[in-house]
Design an enzyme around this catalytic site. Structure first.
Site, PDB file in Angstrom:
ATOM      1  N   GLU A  44       0.785  -1.240  -0.054  1.00 12.01           N
ATOM      2  CA  GLU A  44      -0.087  -0.106  -0.009  1.00 12.01           C
ATOM      3  C   GLU A  44       0.904   1.077  -0.076  1.00 12.01           C
ATOM      4  O   GLU A  44       0.465   2.225  -0.909  1.00 12.01           O
ATOM      5  CB  GLU A  44      -0.910   0.086   1.202  1.00 12.01           C
ATOM      6  N   TYR A 127      -6.202   7.071   3.867  1.00 16.91           N
ATOM      7  CA  TYR A 127      -6.507   5.836   2.974  1.00 16.91           C
ATOM      8  C   TYR A 127      -5.827   4.571   3.221  1.00 16.91           C
ATOM      9  O   TYR A 127      -6.244   3.526   3.288  1.00 16.91           O
ATOM     10  CB  TYR A 127      -6.138   6.426   1.551  1.00 16.91           C
ATOM     11  N   ASP A 145      -9.454   5.105  -2.854  1.00 20.66           N
ATOM     12  CA  ASP A 145      -8.321   5.420  -3.789  1.00 20.66           C
ATOM     13  C   ASP A 145      -8.996   6.111  -5.046  1.00 20.66           C
ATOM     14  O   ASP A 145     -10.287   6.121  -5.098  1.00 20.66           O
ATOM     15  CB  ASP A 145      -7.357   4.365  -3.987  1.00 20.66           C
TER      16      ASP A 145
END
Length: 367
Positions: A44, A127, A145
């Site tokens: 990520e 996020y 996203d």
């Protein structure tokens, strides 16, 4: 959109994901136990502002070199930065190392399993915290996203342009995230945006959400999400100093640890400024007092907030003189450099395609 239509999103999306998911090295198969948090976190962080095809070789390389968060925490930060070279957004690499150390040294190598706990770690924002919580721990966190923003903007026909629409889209994400399989749901939404609900020419007939998509009904899917007009990107200028030893090695330096490209190797250059440099003025920033030659051509690199225009001066020194110059010498093809620095090295002259520019201490320079 009626609330009854909102609840239809998770079931068809998960059914589609079970059949059409992308196989990625940081993912478990649909319905299987989640991948270990270290791999999810690493992927990520790498995927922020970077594409999946670009990330895969970096992820594989990092995992082979540092297979656990303890291994990454124990690595010198310079090694981590150099392994990151070419992936961009180098503050992420510094924070990656800081986060690994925090998890290793303060948390015994165990990542927090909540959004709130993850947000306390370096380099993890809203996020990323939601993505790790959902994908690694199967928590019903609403992940948002660019792909998911686009899918939701179309499904709910949100006309408000980005970035103003982000709060509304986040509320919608929270409303559609299921309690069961939230990690698969988040990854399914990402895959849908990457493969079918694409920025241009979305393939609506193949979309599992087409019956719930208001934009598809209206024929406006390709027009959404709308985006506010962007301001013109500022332009900065520099002159790179391409200094080579007789064996072809180039002079490189280490940038300060803080700031843009902090801690990375760099090609020496004049300060990056708003107005173009005259060669004679730039020579006051040269790493050595030699006869410099103007290299043909120019390069440009676009950062998030500005574009950098690059010209170059080229010079050569023998081994004895090179030993007196601060920095390190590496062959151009061997150096782990940010993309902008590789573009500077791309201006190394071929043959005699240079024009003389003398150092002011040895004569007047040509501008």
């Amino acid at each position: 959109m009626p609330a009854s239509r909102r609840v239809d999103i998770a079931a068809p999306l998960l059914k589609w994901y079970d059949r059409h998911h992308r196989s990625l090295p940081w993912r478990s198969p649909p319905g299987a136990a989640p991948m270990e948090p270290y791999r999810v976190w690493l992927s990520e962080i790498m995927l922020q502002q970077t594409t999946v095809p670009a990330v895969i070789p970096y992820f594989t390389k990092f995992l082979a070199r540092w297979p656990s968060v303890h291994d990454l925490a124990a690595a010198p930060v310079e090694d981590v930065m150099e392994a990151w070279a070419g992936l961009g957004y180098y503050a992420r690499a510094r924070n990656l190392h800081k986060c690994a150390r925090a998890v290793s040294e303060k948390l015994g190598g165990v990542f927090p399993d909540s959004v709130e706990g993850l947000l306390e770690l370096p380099g993890i924002g809203a996020y990323t915290a939601a993505a790790i919580a959902a994908i690694a721990f199967d928590k019903p966190a609403a992940v948002m996203d660019g792909n998911i923003e686009r899918v939701l903007a179309r499904v709910f026909a949100i006309e408000t342009p980005l970035p103003q629409a982000k709060p509304e889209l986040r509320r919608l994400a929270e409303s559609v995230t299921p309690q069961k399989r939230p990690g698969d749901f988040a990854q399914g939404m990402m895959d849908l945006g990457a493969t079918i609900c694409t920025p241009k020419n979305p393939d609506c007939p193949l979309c599992p959400l087409r019956k719930s998509c208001v934009a598809q009904e209206r024929g406006s899917a390709a027009e959404l999400p709308r985006k506010a007009a962007k301001a013109a990107r500022p332009v900065r200028h520099t002159i790179a100093f391409l200094l080579q030893r007789d064996d072809g090695a180039v002079l490189l330096r280490r940038r300060p640890p803080q700031g843009l490209l902090g801690g990375m190797l760099e090609v020496p250059s004049a300060p990056w400024r708003d107005s173009p440099w005259r060669n004679g003025d730039a020579l006051s920033h040269a790493p050595a007092a030699i006869d410099w030659q103007e290299a043909a051509g120019a390069a440009e690199h676009v950062f998030t907030h500005f574009a950098l225009k690059i010209t170059a001066l080229h010079g050569r020194v023998d081994a004895r003189a090179a030993a007196e110059i601060d920095g390190q010498w590496q062959q151009p093809g061997d150096a782990a450099l940010p993309t902008v620095m590789k573009k500077m090295l791309g201006l190394l002259p071929a043959g005699d395609d240079v024009r003389s520019t003398r150092n002011p201490r040895r004569g007047r320079a040509r501008s």
